[in-house]
Design a protein around this motif. Sequence first.
Motif, PDB file in Angstrom:
ATOM      1  N   UNK A  11     -66.910  78.449  -0.230  1.00  0.00           N
ATOM      2  CA  UNK A  11     -66.223  77.572   0.687  1.00  0.00           C
ATOM      3  C   UNK A  11     -67.168  77.918   2.212  1.00  0.00           C
ATOM      4  N   UNK A  12     -67.098  77.002   3.003  1.00  0.00           N
ATOM      5  CA  UNK A  12     -67.803  77.316   4.364  1.00  0.00           C
ATOM      6  C   UNK A  12     -67.182  78.370   5.112  1.00  0.00           C
ATOM      7  N   UNK A  13     -68.132  79.427   5.359  1.00  0.00           N
ATOM      8  CA  UNK A  13     -67.858  80.560   6.114  1.00  0.00           C
ATOM      9  C   UNK A  13     -68.557  80.872   7.314  1.00  0.00           C
ATOM     10  N   UNK A  14     -69.740  80.275   7.345  1.00  0.00           N
ATOM     11  CA  UNK A  14     -70.766  80.710   8.248  1.00  0.00           C
ATOM     12  C   UNK A  14     -70.025  80.337   9.714  1.00  0.00           C
ATOM     13  N   UNK A  15     -69.483  79.434   9.996  1.00  0.00           N
ATOM     14  CA  UNK A  15     -69.153  78.783  11.368  1.00  0.00           C
ATOM     15  C   UNK A  15     -67.927  79.777  11.743  1.00  0.00           C
ATOM     16  N   UNK A  16     -66.930  80.096  10.641  1.00  0.00           N
ATOM     17  CA  UNK A  16     -65.650  80.747  10.804  1.00  0.00           C
ATOM     18  C   UNK A  16     -65.882  82.303  11.168  1.00  0.00           C
ATOM     19  N   UNK A  18     -68.474  83.893  12.935  1.00  0.00           N
ATOM     20  CA  UNK A  18     -69.079  84.266  14.011  1.00  0.00           C
ATOM     21  C   UNK A  18     -68.799  85.112  14.928  1.00  0.00           C
ATOM     22  N   UNK A  19     -67.668  85.354  15.038  1.00  0.00           N
ATOM     23  CA  UNK A  19     -66.900  85.870  16.494  1.00  0.00           C
ATOM     24  C   UNK A  19     -67.625  86.933  16.740  1.00  0.00           C
ATOM     25  N   UNK A  20     -67.735  87.770  15.650  1.00  0.00           N
ATOM     26  CA  UNK A  20     -68.188  89.433  15.694  1.00  0.00           C
ATOM     27  C   UNK A  20     -69.758  89.438  16.232  1.00  0.00           C
ATOM     28  N   UNK A  21     -70.591  88.423  15.769  1.00  0.00           N
ATOM     29  CA  UNK A  21     -71.959  88.202  16.514  1.00  0.00           C
ATOM     30  C   UNK A  21     -71.831  87.789  17.764  1.00  0.00           C
ATOM     31  N   UNK A  22     -70.954  86.958  18.317  1.00  0.00           N
ATOM     32  CA  UNK A  22     -70.973  86.281  19.611  1.00  0.00           C
ATOM     33  C   UNK A  22     -70.572  87.287  20.563  1.00  0.00           C
ATOM     34  N   UNK A  61     -68.888  92.257   8.485  1.00  0.00           N
ATOM     35  CA  UNK A  61     -68.332  90.883   8.623  1.00  0.00           C
ATOM     36  C   UNK A  61     -67.941  90.702   7.201  1.00  0.00           C
ATOM     37  N   UNK A  62     -66.429  90.370   6.942  1.00  0.00           N
ATOM     38  CA  UNK A  62     -65.858  90.306   5.582  1.00  0.00           C
ATOM     39  C   UNK A  62     -66.428  89.134   4.807  1.00  0.00           C
ATOM     40  N   UNK A  63     -67.389  89.087   3.736  1.00  0.00           N
ATOM     41  CA  UNK A  63     -67.810  88.014   3.262  1.00  0.00           C
ATOM     42  C   UNK A  63     -67.501  88.088   1.671  1.00  0.00           C
TER      43      UNK A  63
END
Length: 76
Positions: A11-16, A18-22, A61-63
């Motif tokens: 499922x789409x995860x990349x946009x969700x 991103x907070x740690x990288x921001x 990041x939990x992936x």
Amino acid sequence: MRFMVFVRSPKPLAARHKDALVRAGVLLDVGDLVPTAFGVSGYWLIDVRTKEEAVERVRRIPLPACVVEIRQVAVV
């Protein structure tokens, strides 16, 4: 150095996620790509000092159940 981080998942995860990288101030761009037969892909474009730093930031990041690929981007 800039790195493109590709994330393939069910499922789409990349946009969700991103907070740690921001918060770290390294995220330049983020997006989800069109779904394929192999699942959904997304990407992060990050600016860090080394590839090792890129790998370490992505590891935090939990992936779950994702395939992650990190590639250096040539800046001209």
